[in-house]
Enzyme design. Sequence first.
Site, PDB file in Angstrom:
ATOM      1  CG  MET A  21      -1.672  -1.269   1.029  1.00  0.00           C
ATOM      2  SD  MET A  21      -3.442  -1.316   2.036  1.00  0.00           S
ATOM      3  CE  MET A  21      -2.996  -0.555   3.659  1.00  0.00           C
ATOM      4  CB  ALA A  23       4.051   5.236   3.493  1.00  0.00           C
ATOM      5  CG  HIS A  28       6.776  -1.901   2.361  1.00  0.00           C
ATOM      6  ND1 HIS A  28       6.686  -0.464   2.964  1.00  0.00           N
ATOM      7  CD2 HIS A  28       5.799  -2.525   2.454  1.00  0.00           C
ATOM      8  CE1 HIS A  28       6.130  -0.648   3.567  1.00  0.00           C
ATOM      9  NE2 HIS A  28       5.129  -1.449   2.709  1.00  0.00           N
ATOM     10  CD  GLN A  52      -6.350  -3.638   2.231  1.00  0.00           C
ATOM     11  OE1 GLN A  52      -6.324  -4.284   1.567  1.00  0.00           O
ATOM     12  NE2 GLN A  52      -5.062  -3.598   3.596  1.00  0.00           N
ATOM     13  CD  GLN A 139       6.993 -14.716  11.516  1.00  0.00           C
ATOM     14  OE1 GLN A 139       7.834 -14.910  11.368  1.00  0.00           O
ATOM     15  NE2 GLN A 139       6.826 -14.603  12.510  1.00  0.00           N
ATOM     16  CG  ASP A 141       1.208  -7.432   7.955  1.00  0.00           C
ATOM     17  OD1 ASP A 141      -0.318  -6.253   7.939  1.00  0.00           O
ATOM     18  OD2 ASP A 141       1.869  -6.681   7.528  1.00  0.00           O
ATOM     19  CD  GLN A 144      -1.585  -8.401   4.155  1.00  0.00           C
ATOM     20  OE1 GLN A 144      -2.405  -8.081   4.399  1.00  0.00           O
ATOM     21  NE2 GLN A 144      -0.754  -8.136   3.843  1.00  0.00           N
ATOM     22  CB  SER A 176       3.669  -0.185  10.374  1.00  0.00           C
ATOM     23  OG  SER A 176       3.008   0.406   9.988  1.00  0.00           O
ATOM     24  CB  SER A 177       2.741   2.427   6.053  1.00  0.00           C
ATOM     25  OG  SER A 177       3.104   1.974   4.638  1.00  0.00           O
TER      26      SER A 177
HETATM   27  P1  AMP Z   1       1.224  -2.937   3.120  1.00  0.00           P
HETATM   28  O1  AMP Z   1       1.652  -1.803   2.653  1.00  0.00           O
HETATM   29  O2  AMP Z   1       1.119  -2.696   4.641  1.00  0.00           O
HETATM   30  O3  AMP Z   1       0.538  -3.732   3.090  1.00  0.00           O
HETATM   31  O4  AMP Z   1       2.593  -4.343   3.467  1.00  0.00           O
HETATM   32  C1  AMP Z   1       2.921  -4.820   2.125  1.00  0.00           C
HETATM   33  C2  AMP Z   1       3.506  -5.966   2.669  1.00  0.00           C
HETATM   34  O5  AMP Z   1       5.004  -5.444   3.320  1.00  0.00           O
HETATM   35  C3  AMP Z   1       2.754  -7.012   3.641  1.00  0.00           C
HETATM   36  O6  AMP Z   1       3.503  -8.144   2.733  1.00  0.00           O
HETATM   37  C4  AMP Z   1       3.514  -6.524   4.563  1.00  0.00           C
HETATM   38  O7  AMP Z   1       3.610  -7.889   5.692  1.00  0.00           O
HETATM   39  C5  AMP Z   1       4.742  -6.092   4.628  1.00  0.00           C
HETATM   40  N1  AMP Z   1       5.625  -5.551   5.176  1.00  0.00           N
HETATM   41  C6  AMP Z   1       4.999  -4.874   6.204  1.00  0.00           C
HETATM   42  N2  AMP Z   1       5.645  -4.738   7.101  1.00  0.00           N
HETATM   43  C7  AMP Z   1       6.814  -4.960   7.083  1.00  0.00           C
HETATM   44  C8  AMP Z   1       8.137  -5.034   7.723  1.00  0.00           C
HETATM   45  N3  AMP Z   1       7.951  -4.592   9.472  1.00  0.00           N
HETATM   46  N4  AMP Z   1       9.068  -6.292   7.419  1.00  0.00           N
HETATM   47  C9  AMP Z   1       8.307  -7.231   6.836  1.00  0.00           C
HETATM   48  N5  AMP Z   1       7.629  -7.323   5.929  1.00  0.00           N
HETATM   49  C10 AMP Z   1       6.697  -5.970   5.621  1.00  0.00           C
END
Ligand code: AMP
Length: 277
Positions: A21, A23, A28, A52, A139, A141, A144, A176-177
């Site tokens: 998503m 940021a 990521h 979502q 991991q 999430d 998910q 996390s974003s």
């Molecule tokens: P998001 O942009 O939050 O939807 O995350 C996109 C992907 O990045 C998802 O598969 C998340 O689980 C992964 N992700 C987010 N934060 C982390 C993190 N701190 N370490 C590893 N993967 C992450």
Amino acid sequence: MQDTVSGLLLCGKTIGFVPTMGALHEGHLSLVKRARQENDKTVVSIFVNPLQFGPDEDFPRYPRDVEGDTEKLAKEAADILFIPDAPLMYPEGFLTRIEVGKISDKLCGFFRPGHFIGVATVVAKLFHIVKPTRSYFGQKDFQQAVIIGKMVRDLNMDIDVVICPTIREKDGLAMSSRNAYLTQAERKVSGVLYRSLKETADLLTSGIINSIHLKEMMHEKILQEPAVSSIDYAGFYDPETLKELSMIQGDVLLAVAAKIGNTRLIDNILVTMRKER
Ligand code: AMP
């Protein structure tokens, strides 16, 4: 996007896919690095998926930084960046939903009704558009990733779902974003979530397996921090069914979701209990 991947697939290229998503942070980018290592071409998508988010959730203020993200991905040498918009993904009259039963209603799904229907639906669409050989999930999430893995198996999607380790800040906070929402004071104490997971995991592996007692301790430890306004859940779960465990044995998911101020954060650790002889 579909034409581009069709060309790649015709040439026999493998495609690694990282849905996000945006940021983007090091979490990521760790997925992008892994995708690059294991595939001929790497595709990253950025889409803040309205489906979502609940009606009172943070969709309008979710951090967006396409320019910064593009730079970061160029540095990682990702090959293709796909940024669809909502009318393209959900044109008028879009009716289909994907629901991975049972495991979608547990943990975060219980507190965010419909969230994982939105996730599964958008990921299924992205999979059909990008046609990846492998797709990479964090991991962090965990639920998910489990839901996407189940969807892929149940619907015979010919895609490897790869789960990658959680990347953390120095104090243990999972990147996390949404960490951008934290005030300075909140950021300072937010390592408490990982610390409580880690301490509980250490107690488990040292042989203390009274789940009721350990769960109480974990809740107490988290709530000792005044910036924590509420805990959605914190406990022990079966990593496949996501059901809460009363007997701690085999593979155990320690997971937490809590609000620090107004920001809801999640984290987890997997522990494998050794069999007693
Ligand atoms: P998001 O942009 O939050 O939807 O995350 C996109 C992907 O990045 C998802 O598969 C998340 O689980 C992964 N992700 C987010 N934060 C982390 C993190 N701190 N370490 C590893 N993967 C992450």
